[in-house]
Motif scaffolding. Structure first.
Motif, PDB file in Angstrom:
ATOM      1  N   TYR A   1       0.850  -1.196   0.000  1.00 25.19           N
ATOM      2  CA  TYR A   1       0.000   0.000   0.000  1.00 25.19           C
ATOM      3  C   TYR A   1       0.883   1.242   0.000  1.00 25.19           C
ATOM      4  O   TYR A   1       1.711   1.408   0.894  1.00 25.19           O
ATOM      5  N   LYS A   2       0.689   2.100  -1.004  1.00 27.09           N
ATOM      6  CA  LYS A   2       1.565   3.249  -1.193  1.00 27.09           C
ATOM      7  C   LYS A   2       0.720   4.498  -1.443  1.00 27.09           C
ATOM      8  O   LYS A   2      -0.146   4.490  -2.312  1.00 27.09           O
ATOM      9  N   ARG A   3       0.993   5.578  -0.699  1.00 27.63           N
ATOM     10  CA  ARG A   3       0.244   6.813  -0.885  1.00 27.63           C
ATOM     11  C   ARG A   3       1.078   8.002  -0.445  1.00 27.63           C
ATOM     12  O   ARG A   3       1.985   7.867   0.383  1.00 27.63           O
ATOM     13  N   SER A   4       0.756   9.166  -1.018  1.00 30.64           N
ATOM     14  CA  SER A   4       1.455  10.414  -0.695  1.00 30.64           C
ATOM     15  C   SER A   4       0.431  11.502  -0.440  1.00 30.64           C
ATOM     16  O   SER A   4      -0.592  11.575  -1.127  1.00 30.64           O
ATOM     17  N   TYR A   5       0.744  12.353   0.543  1.00 22.97           N
ATOM     18  CA  TYR A   5      -0.131  13.465   0.900  1.00 22.97           C
ATOM     19  C   TYR A   5       0.613  14.768   0.633  1.00 22.97           C
ATOM     20  O   TYR A   5       1.719  14.975   1.133  1.00 22.97           O
ATOM     21  N   PHE A   6      -0.009  15.636  -0.147  1.00 28.89           N
ATOM     22  CA  PHE A   6       0.553  16.945  -0.457  1.00 28.89           C
ATOM     23  C   PHE A   6      -0.288  17.998   0.260  1.00 28.89           C
ATOM     24  O   PHE A   6      -1.481  18.155  -0.029  1.00 28.89           O
ATOM     25  N   TYR A   7       0.330  18.715   1.193  1.00 24.00           N
ATOM     26  CA  TYR A   7      -0.377  19.724   1.982  1.00 24.00           C
ATOM     27  C   TYR A   7       0.009  21.122   1.515  1.00 24.00           C
ATOM     28  O   TYR A   7       1.198  21.459   1.455  1.00 24.00           O
ATOM     29  N   PHE A   8      -1.000  21.931   1.208  1.00 27.18           N
ATOM     30  CA  PHE A   8      -0.813  23.302   0.752  1.00 27.18           C
ATOM     31  C   PHE A   8      -1.428  24.267   1.767  1.00 27.18           C
ATOM     32  O   PHE A   8      -2.073  23.846   2.730  1.00 27.18           O
ATOM     33  N   ASP A   9      -1.249  25.559   1.532  1.00 23.33           N
ATOM     34  CA  ASP A   9      -1.815  26.573   2.426  1.00 23.33           C
ATOM     35  C   ASP A   9      -3.327  26.412   2.599  1.00 23.33           C
ATOM     36  O   ASP A   9      -3.866  26.608   3.686  1.00 23.33           O
ATOM     37  N   LYS A  10      -4.011  26.059   1.504  1.00 21.71           N
ATOM     38  CA  LYS A  10      -5.472  26.090   1.511  1.00 21.71           C
ATOM     39  C   LYS A  10      -6.119  24.717   1.352  1.00 21.71           C
ATOM     40  O   LYS A  10      -7.332  24.637   1.125  1.00 21.71           O
TER      41      LYS A  10
END
Length: 312
Positions: free
Chosen positions: A237-246
């Motif tokens: 199981y592989k996943r990535s989270y990209f967090y931005f200002d909004k």
């Protein structure tokens, strides 16, 4: 007509995905090599000539291109000999097990007028290619703002009862095998001009003395990063989270899916198995003129610099 015949050295599991990926290329699979004759018994390998010695193969078949998918510790010698025989090489990541070897191989490639292309296959997942273009859209920054944090989680079922499986020891441990995937992913969105490892934790397999679980906290270009690699959970199981200002974007690499900040699926690919898709897209997009040795060196420099001591 240019000779586009290509051979494969190493018939482990990843070679099968390369063979499927070649369908999107101008190359024609003409021969195979492995020191283990039993590998050739796999059904999909039996339509082309087989060799036990790769030097015999490249000379007798007059090859100009090879794919090398052997364990990382064998890459240096095999690739160097291929390059010296003026054979262009596609090399499964990671390129080598230390930085100096990679520098030498690139120099050998240049001296002999051939290329060495390290295949960072994670960069070619359809979900990653979609996100790469989506972030470039005119409205994206207005909706999401500046990138602040990337978290990558990678689980592979490579350990059983806490012990790395015998057939996975050749991968070299969690960071050497998977850290390069994560670094290559974030390099699509960051310039990698400045970087720092803040801290990491590592759990070693006492039998092989290789890492079976690693967590890295670092930053690149003022973006915080967290890389979590775990072989002990019996999960793929592989996943990535990209967090931005909004808001945030979730990239599920396993299901080849991208979810937006409102939890809506904005991209999904179900046409091809994940790894087949990676290598298919790689060969579909391959351009010899786009080989970037400096980027390849930078990613491996970080890989080796941030690697747990016992691993590389």
């Amino acid at each position: 007509m240019e000779n586009k015949n290509i051979g494969i050295i190493g018939l482990g599991q990843i070679a099968q995905h390369y063979i499927k990926g070649l369908k999107a290329s101008k190359f024609s699979l003409s021969c195979l090599c492995d020191t283990n004759e039993e590998a050739y018994s796999i059904k999909m390998f039996k339509n082309v000539p087989f060799y036990k010695n790769y030097l015999d193969m490249i000379l007798k078949e007059n090859l100009k291109y090879v794919i090398v998918t052997t364990p990382p510790k064998t890459h240096y010698e095999i690739v160097k000999n291929c390059l010296k025989n003026k054979v262009n090489v596609f090399l499964e990541k990671p390129a080598t097990t230390n930085y100096e070897q990679l520098v030498e191989l690139i120099n050998v490639a240049k001296e002999n007028g051939v290329f060495l292309k390290v295949v960072f296959h994670w960069q070619y997942g359809s979900e990653v290619l979609f996100l790469k273009q989506y972030i470039k859209s005119e409205t994206f920054y207005q909706n999401y703002g500046k990138l602040q944090l990337i978290e990558c989680y990678l689980n592979d079922p490579y350990a059983k009862q806490g012990k790395i499986k015998k057939d996975r020891i050749g991968l070299g441990g969690t960071w050497l095998d998977a850290g390069i995937n994560m670094l290559s992913l974030v390099s699509l969105f960051l310039n990698c001009k400045c970087s720092c490892l803040r801290k990491y934790s590592c759990e070693f397999d006492k039998f092989s003395n290789l890492p079976k679980k690693t967590i890295h906290y670092c930053f690149i270009d003022d973006v915080d990063l967290m890389f979590n690699i775990d072989w002990t959970l019996n999960l793929n199981y592989k996943r990535s989270y990209f967090y931005f200002d909004k808001g945030s974007i979730i990239v599920n690499h396993t299901f080849q899916r991208v979810v937006d900040k409102n939890n809506n699926i904005i991209f999904e690919n179900d046409e091809m198995e994940r790894l087949d898709n990676h290598y298919y897209n790689f060969f579909k997009n391959f351009n010899e003129d786009d080989i970037d040795y400096q980027q390849c060196l930078k990613l491996h420099e970080l890989l080796f610099k941030w690697g747990p001591k016992n691993e590389i």
